[in-house]
Write a protein that holds these residues in place. Structure first.
Motif, PDB file in Angstrom:
ATOM      1  N   ASN A 361       1.122  -1.228   0.151  1.00 18.31           N
ATOM      2  CA  ASN A 361      -0.858   0.219  -0.156  1.00 18.31           C
ATOM      3  C   ASN A 361       0.918   1.389  -0.091  1.00 18.31           C
ATOM      4  OD1 ASN A 361       0.869   0.229   2.886  1.00 18.31           O
ATOM      5  ND2 ASN A 361      -0.969  -0.206   3.575  1.00 18.31           N
ATOM      6  N   ASN A 401       5.115   7.507   3.584  1.00 14.87           N
ATOM      7  CA  ASN A 401       4.430   6.739   2.878  1.00 14.87           C
ATOM      8  C   ASN A 401       3.819   8.442   1.847  1.00 14.87           C
ATOM      9  OD1 ASN A 401       2.588   5.756   0.863  1.00 14.87           O
ATOM     10  ND2 ASN A 401       1.373   5.238   2.487  1.00 14.87           N
ATOM     11  N   THR A 402       3.466   8.188   0.367  1.00 13.96           N
ATOM     12  CA  THR A 402       3.048   9.350  -0.285  1.00 13.96           C
ATOM     13  C   THR A 402       1.968   9.111  -1.116  1.00 13.96           C
ATOM     14  OG1 THR A 402       5.890   9.976  -0.741  1.00 13.96           O
ATOM     15  CG2 THR A 402       4.086  10.680  -2.772  1.00 13.96           C
ATOM     16  N   TRP A 403       0.861  10.023  -1.551  1.00 12.41           N
ATOM     17  CA  TRP A 403      -0.460   9.492  -2.088  1.00 12.41           C
ATOM     18  C   TRP A 403      -0.467  11.054  -3.109  1.00 12.41           C
ATOM     19  CZ3 TRP A 403      -0.215   9.821   3.589  1.00 12.41           C
ATOM     20  CH2 TRP A 403      -0.558   8.355   4.204  1.00 12.41           C
ATOM     21  N   SER A 407       2.900  14.357   0.772  1.00  3.23           N
ATOM     22  CA  SER A 407       3.694  13.129   1.620  1.00  3.23           C
ATOM     23  C   SER A 407       3.582  12.561   3.237  1.00  3.23           C
ATOM     24  CB  SER A 407       5.242  13.171   1.041  1.00  3.23           C
ATOM     25  OG  SER A 407       5.395  14.076   1.408  1.00  3.23           O
TER      26      SER A 407
END
Length: 688
Positions: A361, A401-403, A407
């Motif tokens: 994910n 995490n990065t979306w 981040s």
């Protein structure tokens, strides 16, 4: 009296550099043989002009991998404020001390106890609040115990230097509440080395400085086994200032190391041994040579053994395991004339294990354990801290995490630190650190970052247990055995902008300290019988304090032409204010400053000229004197030659070209010791 003309001084310095000449000739002969054996025309990988990510522009430096990031991120991928020095830029700023080497970065200045001592100051914090590390492990010296103690780090042997600004306790523990400086030396190769590479440099100082420095580095491998060797020799005489000779400012330094490792697609494992010998004068106690009285000087010796290793993808793609262990034996002797005054000793062991994981994910996580065990003791007149055993262990976890454009980095750490003194005191502390960082790309050019930190620090040995005369600060110091943990809550906002013609970043921070530890005058005096003088009695105490500041820099790419070269203008500025919440400023806070540098680079040439204005520091503590402002003008010019598997660079650096009277406000000696006047360095670098 001013020093002789540059030409005469340069000739005299050259005549005293037989080691440098012999080193250069020997490496030339070795390299010719290596060229004949390989018949290679490829530019050497050791040459900073032909190494990816070490170029001139800020965007290139921000693309350098930050080894202190557990995920191998580059500086521009991190939401936390990080500066990286490498390549040509590092070559131009290398100095005799670590603090002086990094002092040109926004938000970073250096302490000063003469040229032999320079410890980094990050956003107004230094000493036990700023961790100094070699490849992620503590330098394990005693530079935090007293302002006249130098870190056992040689900046001339660094591959790159990483400066973490703001609380860095998450990865490096209690002693990094104000930041950390990590020196990457590459003594244990983590990737296979093929063939023979290396570099060498020799330089002479002239003008108001009089000295020489020579270094060499050698790496060889067959694609699996790699070996490494390096060494530095530095010798500098007392320097001159615009007001005359600054007595007892000599330096004599020798250091070197050997390392070996096995590396492949699976990972690496290796070991290194190093030795650091340093001798330097204390200009605060220069003696009187005319009467046969030599000044106070220090002789330092450190032996260090390290083991490092890592596994690639042990739990699937993107995972990793890294471990390291260091054992250090350290001692330094403070001589009062020819008599032994005080001997400081420290034996330290430190280990670190870090595991990283990558989930489908997008989350990357790292968990680790760091532990250390050290024994410190001082023997002699200035033994103001009792023999102390310190045991510490910390457990930490971070996630990233990065979306899309967003981040985040999250983390937590808890430590346990226990002291055991020969006087029977054995306090324990459990510092806790929490951190969250966020980044958001507004578009392809703009990015905003925000950091929220809670960090805690256990009091250091000298703050807890001091009880005696501390000659370096000319005071009788008393520790506070009931001191509590220091707690910091910091918020920071940052903004970066990049396009084809400009790279810029600014940040503002606010840091609220609870139980900030500082040294205060009691108003009483202690009679120092040997020197027949009274010393003020100072007590380590606590109070709430606030640090806040601003820093920014921008590089304008004015022109990029094959015929006229690259033209850049770099500007920067920083300021920090620190005060007790009950009223009054904290002492020795760096002054605000701003500066500009104009740079040009063509196919073989590069040159720069810049000026930095240090403002008057009049926000001072009780009984602290003000410091006048001054402007430092520096210049660099270098000519680069590629010759098959060898590259050469001839350079000339100038410092304080305006011959300014300059006093470092962060120094205990600022009223008596000035920086060198107009000086220059001429040298040759070779890459193979």
């Amino acid at each position: 009296m001013k020093s002789p003309a540059f030409r005469a001084a340069g000739a005299a310095a050259l005549s005293r550099a037989p080691l440098a000449a012999a080193l250069t000739l020997a490496l030339c002969a070795f390299n010719v043989q290596a060229q004949e054996a390989t018949s290679s025309t490829t530019n050497p990988s050791s040459d900073s002009r032909h190494t990816t990510g070490s170029g001139l522009h800020a965007k290139d430096l921000d693309a350098v991998k930050v080894t202190s990031s557990p995920f191998g991120s580059t500086a521009d991928q991190l939401s936390r404020p990080v500066e990286v020095l490498s390549g040509e830029k590092l070559d131009e700023v290398r100095a005799a001390s670590l603090g002086e080497t990094v002092a040109g970065l926004p938000g970073v200045q250096s302490s000063n106890f003469g040229p032999g001592v320079g410890r980094p100051i990050i956003r107004g914090m230094d000493g036990p609040r700023v961790a100094v590390m070699a490849d992620g492990l503590s330098s394990a010296d005693v530079s935090t115990v007293s302002q006249d103690h130098s870190p056992a780090i040689e900046p001339f042997l660094a591959d790159q230097i990483e400066v973490l600004k703001g609380p860095s306790t998450l990865l490096y523990g209690s002693g990094a509440i104000g930041g950390a400086v990590n020196v990457v030396d590459g003594r244990i190769a983590e990737t296979p080395v093929q063939g023979v590479t290396g570099r060498a440099e020799t330089r002479v100082d002239f003008g108001d400085k009089d000295g020489q420095t020579s270094m060499a580095r050698f790496d060889a491998g067959n694609g699996g086994l790699s070996i490494h060797a390096d060494g530095v020799y530095r010798n500098a005489k007392d320097y001159d200032t615009p007001e005359g000779r600054q007595a007892n400012t000599f330096i004599d330094n020798k250091s070197g190391a050997f390392g070996a490792s096995l590396a492949g697609d699976w990972g690496f494992i290796g070991a290194s041994v190093s030795r650091f010998n340093d001798s330097y004068g204390n200009p605060g106690e220069p003696g009187n040579l005319a009467e046969g009285e030599r000044g106070v000087h220090l002789e330092m010796h450190q032996d260090r053994f390290e083991v490092k290793g890592g596994l690639n993808d042990p739990w699937g793609e993107g995972s990793g395991l890294r471990y390291s262990f260091g054992h250090t034996t350290y001692d330094h002797t403070e001589f009062e004339g020819d008599e032994v005054g005080t001997v400081f000793k420290k034996d330290a062991n430190e280990g670190r294990i870090e595991a990283t994981f990558a989930a489908a994910n997008g989350w990357k996580t790292a968990v680790g354990v760091q532990g250390s065990d050290s024994t410190f003791q001082a023997i002699g007149e200035e033994a103001f801290v009792p023999k102390t055993d310190t045991k510490a262990i910390g457990v930490f976890a971070v996630a990233q995490n990065t979306w899309g454009r967003f981040s985040t980095d999250l983390g937590a750490r808890v430590d346990q630190i226990k002291y055991q003194t020969e006087t029977g005191l054995s306090p324990k502390f459990k510092p806790l650190s929490l951190s969250s960082s966020f980044g958001f790309k507004l578009n392809d050019n703009w990015r905003i970052t925000a950091n929220l930190d809670h960090a805690e620090r256990a009091p250091a040995e000298e703050e807890l247990f001091a009880d005696g005369p501390h000659i370096a600060t000319l005071a009788y110091e008393i520790g506070g055995t009931d001191l509590q943990k220091e707690k910091a809550n910091q918020a920071e906002l940052g903004l970066t902008y990049r396009n084809d013609w400009m790279d810029a970043k600014v940040s503002a921070y606010y840091n609220r300290y609870n139980n900030f530890i500082y040294l205060t005058d009691t108003g009483e005096q202690w009679y120092h019988e040997e020197e027949d003088e009274y010393l003020p009695i100072r007590q380590w105490t606590q109070g709430d304090a606030t640090f806040h500041g601003f820093e920014g820099e921008a590089t304008f790419h004015l022109a990029n032409s094959a015929s006229t070269g690259d033209w850049d203008l770099h500007v920067f500025g920083d300021t920090v204010q620190a005060s007790l919440n009950d009223g009054g400023n904290l002492p020795r806070i760096p002054p605000g400053r701003f500066g500009a540098e104009f740079r040009w680079e063509a196919s073989a040439w590069r040159a720069s000229i810049g000026a930095t204005r240090y403002m008057k520091q009049d926000k001072v503590a009780v009984n602290e004197t003000e410091t006048a402002g001054y402007t430092m003008v520096d210049a660099h010019v270098a000519y680069h030659i590629d010759a098959g598997a060898t590259s050469w660079e001839v350079f000339l650096d100038g410092s304080n070209l305006a011959d300014q009277d300059a006093r470092v406000h962060t120094s205990f000696l600022k009223d008596d010791v000035m920086l060198p006047g107009r000086s220059a360095s001429f040298g040759v670098r070779m890459f193979f």
